[in-house]
Motif scaffolding. Structure first.
Motif, PDB file in Angstrom:
ATOM      1  N   VAL A 102       3.137  -0.945   4.327  1.00 40.98           N
ATOM      2  CA  VAL A 102       2.607   0.178   4.043  1.00 40.98           C
ATOM      3  C   VAL A 102       3.388   1.390   3.752  1.00 40.98           C
ATOM      4  O   VAL A 102       4.404   1.453   4.752  1.00 40.98           O
TER       5      VAL A 102
ATOM      6  N   LEU B 206      -9.506  -4.604   0.844  1.00 37.57           N
ATOM      7  CA  LEU B 206      -8.441  -5.411   0.623  1.00 37.57           C
ATOM      8  C   LEU B 206      -8.824  -6.641   0.039  1.00 37.57           C
ATOM      9  O   LEU B 206      -8.172  -7.154  -0.763  1.00 37.57           O
TER      10      LEU B 206
ATOM     11  N   CYS C  82       0.865  -1.270  -0.040  1.00 36.92           N
ATOM     12  CA  CYS C  82       0.120  -0.075   0.023  1.00 36.92           C
ATOM     13  C   CYS C  82       0.853   1.340  -0.258  1.00 36.92           C
ATOM     14  O   CYS C  82       1.689   1.401   0.831  1.00 36.92           O
TER      15      CYS C  82
ATOM     16  N   VAL D 227       0.511   5.065   0.189  1.00 34.68           N
ATOM     17  CA  VAL D 227      -0.522   6.115   0.917  1.00 34.68           C
ATOM     18  C   VAL D 227       0.133   7.461   0.714  1.00 34.68           C
ATOM     19  O   VAL D 227       1.084   7.798   0.967  1.00 34.68           O
TER      20      VAL D 227
ATOM     21  N   LEU E 100      -3.942   1.103   7.829  1.00 33.36           N
ATOM     22  CA  LEU E 100      -3.406  -0.003   7.161  1.00 33.36           C
ATOM     23  C   LEU E 100      -2.252  -0.355   7.762  1.00 33.36           C
ATOM     24  O   LEU E 100      -2.064  -1.616   7.674  1.00 33.36           O
TER      25      LEU E 100
ATOM     26  N   VAL F  68      -1.817  -1.136  -3.797  1.00 32.47           N
ATOM     27  CA  VAL F  68      -2.818  -0.213  -3.544  1.00 32.47           C
ATOM     28  C   VAL F  68      -2.254   1.141  -3.499  1.00 32.47           C
ATOM     29  O   VAL F  68      -1.600   1.351  -2.688  1.00 32.47           O
TER      30      VAL F  68
END
Length: 171
Positions: free
Chosen positions: A38, A129, A11, A13, A29, A66
């Motif tokens: 993350v 997710l 992920c 972000v 997350l 993501v």
């Protein structure tokens, strides 16, 4: 889920997205997945190389990325992955920006609801997710458009363009 049915995910972000809601999403997350999966895009000094490194670390077969952010974050990550030779890695979007046009077109919706308790947000993220893990892959086209301004014209804009070696031809 059995370990053989799990899908590795990384992920990325943008903690500045969504009126700083990205920071809340990053924290949730990280709690769900751990720090190794993350990353906060604000801290990436050399974007393309760093994103490539991040994904390479998690380069298990079937890894999915993501992007939690807006259209700009998504475009940046897609470009960085392409620059790192990883344009074929599936990318899902957790829309946190203001427009989220790419997210809508890709089927991820126009926004991600971050209101409610942290427990409620974690449950929403967990559902997202799981959706990422099950989502079919769909290719998208990316292109780069560059405009060159040629000499001519008048006014301050033309003077600046001429000084920069360009300008518009007179009509």
């Amino acid at each position: 889920d059995s370990p053989s049915s799990r899908v590795p995910v990384v992920c990325l972000v943008n903690c500045s997205s969504g009126e700083l809601l990205g920071a809340k999403v990053h924290a949730a997350l990280t709690e769900l997945l751990g720090r190794a999966q993350v990353y906060d895009l604000r801290h990436e000094r050399e974007p393309a190389a760093r994103v490539g490194d991040i994904v390479a670390v998690a380069s298990a077969a079937g890894v999915r990325v993501v992007v939690a952010g807006g259209d700009g974050s998504c475009a940046w990550v897609l470009g960085a992955l392409a620059d790192a030779g990883m344009a074929n890695i599936p990318v899902a979007i957790l829309p946190l920006g203001t427009g989220n046009d790419l997210s809508r077109v890709a089927g991820w919706g126009g926004g991600f609801l971050t209101s409610g308790t942290s427990s409620v947000m974690r449950q929403r993220l967990l559902r997202r997710l799981h959706a990422v893990a099950r989502a079919p892959e769909r290719p998208i086209d990316r292109w780069d458009v560059r405009l060159a301004i040629q000499g001519g014209g008048s006014g301050a804009g033309a003077a600046a363009a001429a000084a920069a070696g360009g300008g518009l031809a007179p009509a």
